[in-house]
Design a protein around this motif. Structure first.
Motif, short mmCIF file in Angstrom:
data_model
loop_
_atom_site.label_atom_id
_atom_site.label_comp_id
_atom_site.label_asym_id
_atom_site.label_seq_id
_atom_site.Cartn_x
_atom_site.Cartn_y
_atom_site.Cartn_z
N ASP A 313 -43.73 -30.18 14.17
CA ASP A 313 -42.52 -30.45 13.41
C ASP A 313 -41.35 -30.26 14.35
OD1 ASP A 313 -41.01 -30.98 11.02
OD2 ASP A 313 -40.54 -28.83 10.95
N GLU A 314 -40.75 -31.35 14.80
CA GLU A 314 -39.74 -31.27 15.85
C GLU A 314 -38.56 -30.40 15.43
OE1 GLU A 314 -36.85 -34.09 18.61
OE2 GLU A 314 -38.47 -35.00 17.44
N ILE A 315 -38.17 -29.52 16.32
CA ILE A 315 -37.05 -28.61 16.08
C ILE A 315 -35.79 -29.21 16.69
CG2 ILE A 315 -36.16 -26.29 16.53
CD1 ILE A 315 -39.15 -25.45 16.84
N THR A 316 -34.71 -29.19 15.94
CA THR A 316 -33.44 -29.73 16.42
C THR A 316 -32.43 -28.59 16.64
OG1 THR A 316 -32.45 -29.99 14.21
CG2 THR A 316 -33.84 -31.80 15.03
N ALA A 317 -31.36 -28.92 17.33
CA ALA A 317 -30.29 -27.94 17.55
C ALA A 317 -29.70 -27.48 16.22
CB ALA A 317 -29.21 -28.55 18.45
N GLU A 318 -29.60 -28.40 15.25
CA GLU A 318 -29.08 -28.03 13.93
C GLU A 318 -30.01 -27.04 13.24
OE1 GLU A 318 -27.80 -30.05 9.65
OE2 GLU A 318 -28.25 -31.33 11.37
N ASP A 319 -31.33 -27.26 13.39
CA ASP A 319 -32.30 -26.32 12.81
C ASP A 319 -32.07 -24.92 13.34
OD1 ASP A 319 -33.56 -28.36 11.39
OD2 ASP A 319 -35.02 -28.75 12.98
N ILE A 320 -31.87 -24.83 14.65
CA ILE A 320 -31.64 -23.51 15.27
C ILE A 320 -30.34 -22.91 14.74
CG2 ILE A 320 -31.20 -22.31 17.43
CD1 ILE A 320 -34.08 -23.18 17.18
N ALA A 321 -29.29 -23.72 14.66
CA ALA A 321 -27.99 -23.22 14.20
C ALA A 321 -28.08 -22.70 12.76
CB ALA A 321 -26.94 -24.33 14.29
N ARG A 322 -28.88 -23.35 11.93
CA ARG A 322 -29.00 -22.94 10.52
C ARG A 322 -29.73 -21.61 10.35
NH1 ARG A 322 -27.50 -26.54 6.71
NH2 ARG A 322 -27.10 -28.69 7.36
N LEU A 323 -30.38 -21.15 11.39
CA LEU A 323 -31.10 -19.87 11.29
C LEU A 323 -30.15 -18.68 11.22
CD1 LEU A 323 -34.03 -20.44 13.81
CD2 LEU A 323 -34.15 -20.41 11.31
N GLY A 324 -28.86 -18.92 11.46
CA GLY A 324 -27.91 -17.81 11.44
C GLY A 324 -27.91 -17.07 10.11
N GLU A 325 -27.92 -17.81 9.00
CA GLU A 325 -28.01 -17.16 7.68
C GLU A 325 -29.46 -16.76 7.45
OE1 GLU A 325 -27.10 -17.92 2.92
OE2 GLU A 325 -26.73 -19.52 4.38
N GLY A 326 -29.69 -15.48 7.40
CA GLY A 326 -31.07 -14.98 7.30
C GLY A 326 -31.67 -14.65 8.65
N GLY A 327 -30.91 -14.85 9.71
CA GLY A 327 -31.44 -14.63 11.04
C GLY A 327 -31.40 -13.20 11.53
N LEU A 328 -31.02 -12.29 10.67
CA LEU A 328 -30.97 -10.88 11.05
C LEU A 328 -32.18 -10.15 10.48
CD1 LEU A 328 -29.44 -8.47 12.32
CD2 LEU A 328 -28.30 -8.17 10.11
N CYS A 329 -33.10 -9.75 11.35
CA CYS A 329 -34.23 -8.94 10.92
C CYS A 329 -33.75 -7.51 10.69
CB CYS A 329 -35.33 -8.97 11.98
SG CYS A 329 -36.75 -7.92 11.58
N LEU A 330 -34.13 -6.92 9.58
CA LEU A 330 -33.68 -5.58 9.24
C LEU A 330 -34.58 -4.49 9.78
CD1 LEU A 330 -32.53 -6.21 5.55
CD2 LEU A 330 -31.17 -6.27 7.65
#
Length: 344
Positions: A313-330
């Motif tokens: 499943d090809e990963i795009t730059a936008e996909d990476i950018a969208r990881l910001g919300e929820g991207g913090l592991c607690l």
């Protein structure tokens, strides 16, 4: 709805629950709203005191909840999944294969915005296993306009809302950089982590090359792994922006298309995602540069990226950018990933 004699109710749809009460034994519905009455049901209905029933009046402009639920399922379901039994206008989608769940999010919102029907699912872009529940759907009223279900079809689009991309078996290779490991000054504790992560997917390791911190040597090692037939190359070490960290530059020097160097994810900010197209056979080979946190943190960006790589499943730059919300592991004391908010 209309009131009819119970003896005349065969084939009609109940508009309310029918409750049976036996002192000390049961107090529950013997028939639920939406049940289609059969000849065998008549004695039971009479035994609970129901000589008349409220039933749905047949209308060619309306669907019964179960009929409409089947239409909603058809809007939702792609390959590699099957429905649960229909009950009170509800159908669940169940996975038939291991893979990556993909969701047409715009279509999901469009259908849910229509009202009188609902689709609730797990998060997309995450792994699922055979037998996993993917989504639950329901028609909310007992009957619903056929015209509204036609609008649901239009809102859902021409492709299913939910699809599963099965994993592809990949031959992976590791390039371990760092003079301290190359010269044996410290033990390589990174590669065992990579192997453990890949063991959860159909994969085969075809080789590991240890190399020092010279950019040209790292480039040569990557090229050797490509020539050896690797479908996936994972590079470790030298991924920061310090002058002597040359792994990103070596990956770029292969001619790979860089999707992202850096990601809004913690742990994992220094992740590099790229794709190399092999001119010899046209294969597209993901080359990943893993930040050092993958070696010691329970969960990192690698856990978010790897399932997509293994499902092609090809990963795009936008996909990476969208990881910001929820991207913090607690960094919870007891890790429940993926049943948590990380990456969602």
């Amino acid at each position: 709805m209309k009131l009819i004699k119970t003896e005349d109710a065969v084939g009609h749809v109940l508009c309310h629950d029918i409750t049976q009460i036996i002192r000390g034994v049961t107090k529950d519905a013997v028939f639920r709203k939406g049940h289609i009455v059969t000849a065998e049901d008549i004695p039971v209905l009479l035994s609970v005191g129901k000589e008349h029933l409220y039933v749905w009046e047949k209308d060619d402009t309306m669907w019964h909840e179960n009929e409409a639920a089947e239409i909603l399922y058809e809007i939702c379901a792609g390959e590699h999944m099957h429905p649960s039994d229909i009950k009170e206008g509800k159908i669940e989608l169940i996975a038939d294969t291991d893979g990556l769940l993909k969701i047409n999010r715009e279509a999901l919102v469009a259908v849910n915005s229509l009202g009188e029907m609902m689709i609730a699912s797990r998060h997309g872009d995450f792994p699922v296993r055979v037998g996993d529940k993917l989504a639950g759907t329901r028609i909310i009223p007992l009957i619903i306009e056929k015209e509204k279900m036609e609008r649901a079809k239009e809102a859902g689009g021409t492709e299913p809302i939910f699809t599963i991309k099965p994993y592809k078996k990949k031959k992976y290779a590791i390039v371990t950089t760092g003079s301290e490991v190359f010269k044996g000054r410290i033990k390589d504790t990174f590669s065992p982590v990579i192997r453990e992560k890949l063991a959860a997917f159909p994969s085969e390791e075809i080789g590991q090359i240890y190399v020092d911190d010279e950019k040209t040597h790292i480039l040569e090692a990557i090229q050797k792994q490509i020539a050896a037939g690797a479908d996936l190359i994972i590079c470790t070490g030298g991924m920061s922006v310090d002058p002597d960290d040359c792994t990103p530059g070596a990956i770029m020097a292969t001619g790979a298309r860089i999707v992202s160097y850096g990601a809004p994810v913690l742990p994992g900010a220094m992740m590099l995602v790229s794709y190399y197209t092999n001119k010899a056979d046209g294969r597209v080979i993901p080359i990943l540069g893993l930040p050092g946190c993958v070696m010691y943190a329970k969960r990192t960006i690698f856990d978010l990226v790897l399932p997509r790589v293994m499902a092609e499943d090809e990963i795009t730059a936008e996909d990476i950018a969208r990881l910001g919300e929820g991207g913090l592991c607690l960094n919870c004391e007891v890790c429940t990933f993926p049943n948590c908010g990380f990456g969602k």
